[in-house]
Design an enzyme around this catalytic site. Structure first.
Site, mmCIF file in Angstrom:
data_model
loop_
_atom_site.group_PDB
_atom_site.id
_atom_site.type_symbol
_atom_site.label_atom_id
_atom_site.label_comp_id
_atom_site.label_asym_id
_atom_site.label_seq_id
_atom_site.Cartn_x
_atom_site.Cartn_y
_atom_site.Cartn_z
ATOM 1 C CE1 TYR A 46 -4.270 1.027 -0.144
ATOM 2 C CE2 TYR A 46 -4.446 -1.211 0.683
ATOM 3 C CZ TYR A 46 -5.020 -0.108 0.070
ATOM 4 O OH TYR A 46 -6.318 -0.151 -0.333
ATOM 5 C CD GLU A 48 -4.796 5.238 1.149
ATOM 6 O OE1 GLU A 48 -4.608 5.840 2.228
ATOM 7 O OE2 GLU A 48 -5.868 4.725 0.836
ATOM 8 C CG ASP A 204 -7.484 10.447 -24.258
ATOM 9 O OD1 ASP A 204 -6.456 9.756 -24.298
ATOM 10 O OD2 ASP A 204 -8.601 9.996 -23.933
ATOM 11 C CB THR A 230 -4.197 4.108 -22.097
ATOM 12 O OG1 THR A 230 -4.130 4.208 -23.511
ATOM 13 C CG2 THR A 230 -5.602 4.440 -21.632
ATOM 14 C CE LYS A 233 -6.739 2.630 -25.870
ATOM 15 N NZ LYS A 233 -6.880 2.805 -24.440
ATOM 16 N NE ARG A 239 -6.496 -3.350 -19.495
ATOM 17 C CZ ARG A 239 -6.554 -3.500 -20.825
ATOM 18 N NH1 ARG A 239 -5.793 -4.382 -21.420
ATOM 19 N NH2 ARG A 239 -7.373 -2.783 -21.546
HETATM 20 C C1 LIG Z 1 -8.810 7.801 -26.338
HETATM 21 C C2 LIG Z 1 -9.084 6.937 -25.154
HETATM 22 N N1 LIG Z 1 -9.107 7.501 -23.936
HETATM 23 C C3 LIG Z 1 -9.367 6.785 -22.833
HETATM 24 C C4 LIG Z 1 -9.599 5.433 -22.902
HETATM 25 C C5 LIG Z 1 -9.968 4.697 -21.653
HETATM 26 O O1 LIG Z 1 -9.021 3.819 -21.241
HETATM 27 P P1 LIG Z 1 -9.364 2.641 -20.235
HETATM 28 O O2 LIG Z 1 -10.079 1.604 -21.016
HETATM 29 O O3 LIG Z 1 -8.006 2.234 -19.766
HETATM 30 O O4 LIG Z 1 -10.204 3.210 -19.142
HETATM 31 C C6 LIG Z 1 -9.575 4.797 -24.143
HETATM 32 C C7 LIG Z 1 -9.835 3.359 -24.232
HETATM 33 O O5 LIG Z 1 -10.028 2.748 -25.216
HETATM 34 C C8 LIG Z 1 -9.327 5.577 -25.307
HETATM 35 O O6 LIG Z 1 -9.321 5.036 -26.523
#
Ligand SMILES: Cc1ncc(COP(=O)(O)O)c(C=O)c1O
Length: 416
Positions: A46, A48, A204, A230, A233, A239
């Site tokens: 843990y 935090e 994003d 993320t 990918k 993850r």
């Molecule tokens: C552009 C984008 N943002 C956020 C996410 C969310 O990611 P997670 O599935 O890890 O919550 C995704 C997932 O496919 C995504 O394509």
């Protein structure tokens, strides 16, 4: 492993992954080192809080891991520690995006998120109504040009000036083309909010982060105030997610007039706002993946990912399939299979996205059904399929292999 049931399922999944051609655009195949870090003793800990400010003892090594992950994240994207802060604790992409909004947007119901609509390629967390992000804030959706199927910046600008969103989100889940981040910044600057500030520009880059790392896609860092991604990918990690934020960005508290940095507000939104203990095993694995991505081998990989997606798109188009936006600049190819019949003797509407995905799975090719811009069917049984080249490129496939994959897809779908 003593648990025979689980052990069998893990083995079966391993075999499944080996046997299929994986074209899920959001998936990849991580290294043994990433898996080892994920399965390490950091699982037991843990932690935090943040490095140097934890709520539990025994943090000698967790602090080192988290600081390494932060340093590697900044280095990978060429960011200086003086200008950028990075939070490596978000459990995944959706909580990362939510943390940005919780930290930076008004919580009184007046906040607006301007993001691409789901059916045009945006993500649920860009303010879609079924996501918490669309329940707590209002989405101002933008789309792509109906003719060219690429972003029309003039239209977005017009909409932004009228709607005055608090944040503009660029970056997508099913948009195959590059994004002009400079134009998005100009759009943000063209809007003046009631307090005299401009909308925050958030990118994003979840889908194309690996391509940015490999310098095969424009970098959003010159223009965006906040960048989320993320790690699992194209970046080929566990993850998890990262939030990068400019250190000089501040918000003035309406009541006290005191300035608070975006970085502090986002850190507080992640912990204690939305999460408890960070997953330290995951952060260790993130650090491993970030180091792997900072190599010439990874750059070569990113080059190949793009070449392979392009080969796939070209061959599918040559075979008569409707490739959305007529191609790709990334790892991602969107195909309107419902439109296939328009150029084919079978007539329009020969096959839906779901049918295509099911048929392909039976033939050992894994894809996902997807809406296409201007979708006329439902999200559950849409017109398109989304294909990606990241996972199979990790497994060593080249352009000629992707041409063969396109031909196999064509054969399977025509068999309906
Ligand atoms: C552009 C984008 N943002 C956020 C996410 C969310 O990611 P997670 O599935 O890890 O919550 C995704 C997932 O496919 C995504 O394509």
């Amino acid at each position: 492993m003593k648990d025979i049931q689980i052990s069998k399922l893990i083995k079966a999944e391993k075999e499944r992954q080996k046997k299929v051609i994986n074209l899920i655009a959001s998936e990849n195949v991580v290294s043994k080192d990433v898996l080892e870090a994920l399965g390490s003793e950091f699982t037991n800990k843990y932690a935090e809080g943040y490095p140097g400010k934890r709520y539990y003892g025994g943090q000698t090594y967790t602090d080192k891991i988290e600081i390494l992950a932060q340093e590697r994240a900044l280095k990978l994207f060429g960011l200086s520690k003086d200008k950028w802060h990075v939070n490596v604790q978000p459990l995944s992409g959706s909580p990362a995006n939510l943390a940005v909004y919780v930290g930076l947007l008004p919580s009184d119901g007046t906040g607006k998120i301007m993001g691409m609509s789901l059916s045009h390629g945006g993500h649920l967390t860009h303010g879609h109504k079924v996501s918490a992000t669309g329940k707590f804030w209002k989405q101002i959706p933008y789309g792509v040009d109906p003719k060219t199927e690429v972003i029309n910046y003039d239209e977005i600008k017009k909409l932004a000036i009228v709607e005055k969103p608090n944040i503009i989100v660029c970056g997508f889940t099913a948009y195959p083309r590059t994004v002009d981040f400079k134009k998005f910044k100009e759009i943000a600057y063209s809007v003046v909010l009631a307090d005299g500030t401009h909308p925050i520009l958030m990118c994003d880059m979840s889908h194309f982060a690996g391509l940015v790392a490999g310098k095969q896609y424009p970098s959003p860092f010159e223009y965006a105030d906040v960048v989320t991604t993320t790690v699992h990918k194209t970046l080929r990690g566990p993850r998890s997610a990262l939030i990068f934020v400019r250190k000089d960005k501040v918000v003035k508290d309406k009541k006290t007039g005191k300035e608070q940095s975006f970085a502090d507000l986002i850190d507080k939104a992640v912990f204690p706002g939305l999460q408890g203990g960070p997953h330290m095993n995951q952060i260790a694995a993130v650090a491993v993946a970030l180091k792997e991505a900072d190599t010439s081998a990874f750059k070569k990989y990113a080059v190949q990912v793009k070449k392979n997606a392009s080969a796939l798109a070209k061959e599918l188009a040559r075979l008569g399939w409707y490739v959305v936006s007529a191609g790709t600049d990334s790892h991602l190819v969107l195909v309107d299979v419902w439109m296939f019949g328009v150029k084919n003797e079978k007539g329009a509407g020969a096959i839906t996205g779901s049918e295509a995905s099911d048929l392909l799975e039976k033939a050992g090719i894994i894809v996902n059904k997807n809406t296409i811009p201007g979708e006329t069917r439902s999200a559950f049984d849409p017109s398109g399929i989304r294909l990606g080249s990241a996972a199979e490129t990790t497994r060593g496939k080249k352009e000629k292999d992707f041409v063969l994959i396109a031909q196999k897809i064509d054969k399977v779908l025509r068999s309906k």
